[in-house]
Design a protein around this motif. Structure first.
Motif, short mmCIF file in Angstrom:
data_model
loop_
_atom_site.label_atom_id
_atom_site.label_comp_id
_atom_site.label_asym_id
_atom_site.label_seq_id
_atom_site.Cartn_x
_atom_site.Cartn_y
_atom_site.Cartn_z
N ARG A 196 -9.38 8.19 -2.74
CA ARG A 196 -8.22 8.71 -2.01
C ARG A 196 -7.31 9.46 -2.96
NH1 ARG A 196 -7.17 3.44 0.58
NH2 ARG A 196 -8.45 3.42 2.44
N GLY A 203 -12.55 -13.86 13.06
CA GLY A 203 -11.33 -13.31 12.48
C GLY A 203 -10.08 -13.98 13.02
N GLN A 204 -10.29 -15.05 13.78
CA GLN A 204 -9.18 -15.78 14.43
C GLN A 204 -8.34 -14.88 15.32
OE1 GLN A 204 -7.46 -17.58 10.98
NE2 GLN A 204 -8.75 -19.39 11.15
N LEU A 205 -9.02 -13.95 15.97
CA LEU A 205 -8.34 -13.09 16.94
C LEU A 205 -8.45 -13.76 18.30
CD1 LEU A 205 -10.01 -9.74 15.84
CD2 LEU A 205 -7.57 -10.24 15.62
N ALA A 206 -7.31 -13.99 18.92
CA ALA A 206 -7.34 -14.59 20.24
C ALA A 206 -6.82 -13.57 21.25
CB ALA A 206 -6.46 -15.84 20.26
N ALA A 207 -7.56 -13.40 22.34
CA ALA A 207 -7.13 -12.47 23.39
C ALA A 207 -5.89 -13.03 24.06
CB ALA A 207 -8.25 -12.27 24.40
N ARG A 208 -5.01 -12.14 24.47
CA ARG A 208 -3.77 -12.58 25.13
C ARG A 208 -3.35 -11.51 26.14
NH1 ARG A 208 -0.11 -11.59 19.67
NH2 ARG A 208 -1.20 -9.69 19.08
N GLY A 242 0.59 -10.35 15.30
CA GLY A 242 -0.85 -10.14 15.42
C GLY A 242 -1.49 -10.10 14.05
N LYS A 243 -2.80 -10.06 14.05
CA LYS A 243 -3.53 -10.06 12.77
C LYS A 243 -3.78 -8.62 12.30
CE LYS A 243 -5.48 -14.53 12.55
NZ LYS A 243 -4.11 -15.01 12.36
N GLY A 277 -5.43 -9.33 20.00
CA GLY A 277 -4.93 -10.24 18.98
C GLY A 277 -4.52 -9.56 17.68
N TYR A 278 -4.63 -8.23 17.65
CA TYR A 278 -4.28 -7.51 16.43
C TYR A 278 -2.79 -7.23 16.35
CZ TYR A 278 -9.24 -6.46 15.69
OH TYR A 278 -10.59 -6.56 15.47
N ASP A 279 -2.32 -6.93 15.15
CA ASP A 279 -1.00 -6.39 14.94
C ASP A 279 -0.88 -5.11 15.77
OD1 ASP A 279 1.53 -6.08 13.22
OD2 ASP A 279 0.50 -4.19 12.85
N LEU A 313 0.82 -1.20 0.00
CA LEU A 313 0.00 0.00 0.00
C LEU A 313 0.86 1.25 0.00
CD1 LEU A 313 -2.41 -1.46 2.59
CD2 LEU A 313 -3.11 -0.70 0.33
N GLU A 354 -8.26 -3.74 9.51
CA GLU A 354 -9.04 -3.76 10.74
C GLU A 354 -8.14 -3.44 11.94
OE1 GLU A 354 -11.38 -7.14 13.15
OE2 GLU A 354 -12.13 -6.87 11.12
N GLY A 379 4.82 -5.95 10.01
CA GLY A 379 4.62 -5.69 11.43
C GLY A 379 5.15 -4.31 11.79
N ARG A 414 -10.91 -8.00 6.05
CA ARG A 414 -12.17 -7.88 6.75
C ARG A 414 -12.56 -6.42 6.99
NH1 ARG A 414 -14.25 -11.03 12.19
NH2 ARG A 414 -12.72 -9.73 13.23
N PHE A 436 -17.39 -12.43 17.07
CA PHE A 436 -16.83 -11.67 15.95
C PHE A 436 -15.30 -11.83 15.92
CE2 PHE A 436 -14.72 -7.71 14.67
CZ PHE A 436 -15.19 -7.53 13.38
N VAL A 460 -15.73 -4.34 16.34
CA VAL A 460 -14.29 -4.16 16.55
C VAL A 460 -14.05 -3.42 17.86
CG1 VAL A 460 -12.17 -3.09 15.66
CG2 VAL A 460 -13.77 -4.18 14.08
N LEU A 469 -5.86 -8.22 9.31
CA LEU A 469 -7.21 -8.36 8.76
C LEU A 469 -7.57 -7.24 7.77
CD1 LEU A 469 -9.23 -9.57 11.92
CD2 LEU A 469 -8.13 -10.95 10.17
N GLN A 471 -6.59 1.23 6.45
CA GLN A 471 -6.27 0.19 5.46
C GLN A 471 -6.35 -1.22 6.01
OE1 GLN A 471 -2.60 1.90 4.15
NE2 GLN A 471 -3.63 3.20 2.64
#
Lengths: 165, 320
Positions: free
Chosen positions: A101, A151-156, B309-310, B256-258, A19, B174, A60, B315, A147, B126, B312, B172
């Motif tokens: 944009r 999204g395969q988000l796991a709390a940690r 992290g994700k 769990g996010y980036d 991007l 989630e 990242g 999404r 939800f 979210v 997304l 850009q």
């Protein structure tokens, strides 16, 4: 700019999936350029505050950059994004228009919608109907967890950061 | 008598259930708050004050219930202790929510919701998931995207959070949305705006608002917050913004996010020229994105290395 060339540029931009294609940046502070996006990776070169870089990719918390001092990975928080390079501005400008944009990721202004300045906020009148609508969209705990799972988000666990001294 | 059994007899505090439950205020939080309060009180409150509190705790509940004046006194005492110990505002959750609701209703009077139910539901999903990673998961959190080309986001007490369409369209992934919402969640959980109101003596701590949902909101609450939604355009001090940034990257990570969603957005916003009208208010009320990035960089250091992290991107709900 010739149509073919433009088409190629657009194609390349779309293909790259990056991007931040054709973006330049400036080092906010002295930091190492690493061979890989890891802290322990080999140091290739060192950037000094104010050094110009080209941002190629993001991974990242790292940018892959090209600079006069060398190419490699730098912590994204050490880089301030500059303006889009002249070479890429036409293409990304057009691309930007297509997606609403502009080249810098700036939203193209449309007329008829007001801004939100202090005067407007001060003069704002309570809108019960709109507030009730807003409240109707609330998500509960279990729905939010579902939800997240989709999204395969796991709390940690992760500790809050100390305030810098 | 151990500390905990002393706490259980604090039951007279647990009498304001009616509205509280509606706002997700758990009565069983009370003993917890107070037990942690008292355990830390040994360190933080003078022995004299503590013995008064404990002495009061031993008085039976029924005696208190019969005397409104003493009930008020007790409530004020409890709030004082709570504030001393937790650093949290002594404003009740009901009061806080009533204030937030008034501000939110005013803000929506200036800029209505984007007419897209799927979008609104999505940001609530979210936002709620992120907010649930904070220490205030029992608030009824509300999120929304409002119709404005400005690039900005707003938080009101009690968990009312709005981002402008202008900001939303810059996002850009989630993870970036999560980072932006988490910054606002940070303001709510640290009660930054509430503290401004208190500092400016707009909140009278002795009074408890009975929030009536009358049409046009509550005059009494409106009197507390000044004019319209002006409170959200006031600058918090820089440290509050840096603190919200630090909270944001952590909450996004916990969810769990980036971790680098908010920093990426700050880099985008750093692009804007200072005199660009779309960011005028944001730049006026917040430190420059470059300063925020530099501060975050120092605070994050290498703590997030190797934390995956994700993002997304796919999404992220795109506005038509």
């Amino acid at each position: 700019m010739k149509i073919t060339k433009l088409g190629l540029t657009l194609g390349a931009l779309l293909l790259s999936g990056a991007l931040h294609a054709a973006e330049s940046g400036t080092a906010l502070k002295n930091d190492d350029i690493k061979a890989e996006p890891f802290r322990d990776a080999k140091t290739v070169a060192t950037l000094a505050t104010g050094d110009k870089v080209d941002i190629l990719k993001k991974d990242g918390g790292w940018f892959q950059v090209k600079s006069a001092k060398g190419q490699g990975w730098v912590r994204m928080l050490s880089i301030r994004k500059g303006d889009v390079r002249k070479g890429g501005s036409d293409a990304s400008g057009l691309l930007g228009l297509a997606s609403g944009r502009a080249g810098t990721g700036k939203v193209v202004a449309t007329t008829g919608i007001r801004g939100l300045n202090e005067e407007e906020l001060k003069a704002a009148k309570f809108n019960e109907e709109e507030l009730k609508r807003a409240e109707s969209y609330a998500t509960g705990k279990s729905a939010a967890a579902k939800f997240a799972a989709q999204g395969q988000l796991a709390a940690r666990p992760f500790d809050y950061l100390p305030a810098p001294k | 008598m151990n500390k905990n059994s002393a706490i259980q007899s604090f039951s007279p505090f647990a009498t304001r259930a009616t509205q509280g439950e509606q706002f997700g205020y758990q009565l069983n939080e009370l003993p917890f708050v107070l037990s942690s309060a008292v355990s830390r009180a040994y360190r933080r409150i003078t022995g004299v004050q503590l013995s008064i509190v404990l002495a009061l705790a031993l008085i039976s509940g029924s005696a208190w219930a019969a005397n409104p004046f003493e009930q008020e006194l007790f409530k004020a005492l409890k709030q004082g202790v709570q504030e001393k110990v937790t650093g949290k505002s002594a404003v009740s959750v009901e009061e806080e929510t009533a204030i937030g609701r008034q501000i939110a209703g005013n803000l929506l009077g200036a800029a209505p919701l984007v007419k897209d139910a799927k979008l609104q539901k999505y940001v609530n999903n979210v936002g709620r998931w992120v907010a649930d990673q904070s220490e205030r998961p029992d608030l009824i959190w509300h999120f929304g995207v409002i119709e404005s080309n400005d690039v900005n986001a707003f938080a009101a007490p009690g968990g009312y959070i709005f981002v402008t369409k202008g900001l939303y369209k810059l996002l850009q992934s989630e993870a970036e949305l999560a980072g932006v919402l988490a910054h606002e969640v940070g303001h709510v959980i640290r009660q930054h705006h509430l503290k401004i109101l208190q500092q400016s003596k707009l909140i009278d701590l002795g009074s408890q608002a009975i929030a009536k949902n009358v049409s046009g909101g509550s005059d009494r609450v409106q009197n507390l917050i000044g004019s319209g939604a002006e409170i959200v355009s006031r600058s918090l001090d820089k440290d509050a913004e840096f603190e919200a940034d630090r909270i944001a990257v952590v909450l996004a990570t916990r969810a769990g996010y980036d971790s680098f969603g908010l920093p990426a957005v700050l880099q985008q916003i750093g692009h804007f020229a200072k005199d660009d009208g779309d960011v005028a208010l944001l730049f006026k009320t917040h430190p420059h994105p470059d300063d925020r990035l530099a501060k975050l960089g120092t605070a994050m250091d290498d703590r997030f290395d190797g934390v995956k992290g994700k993002t997304l991107e796919k999404r992220l709900y795109r506005i038509k």
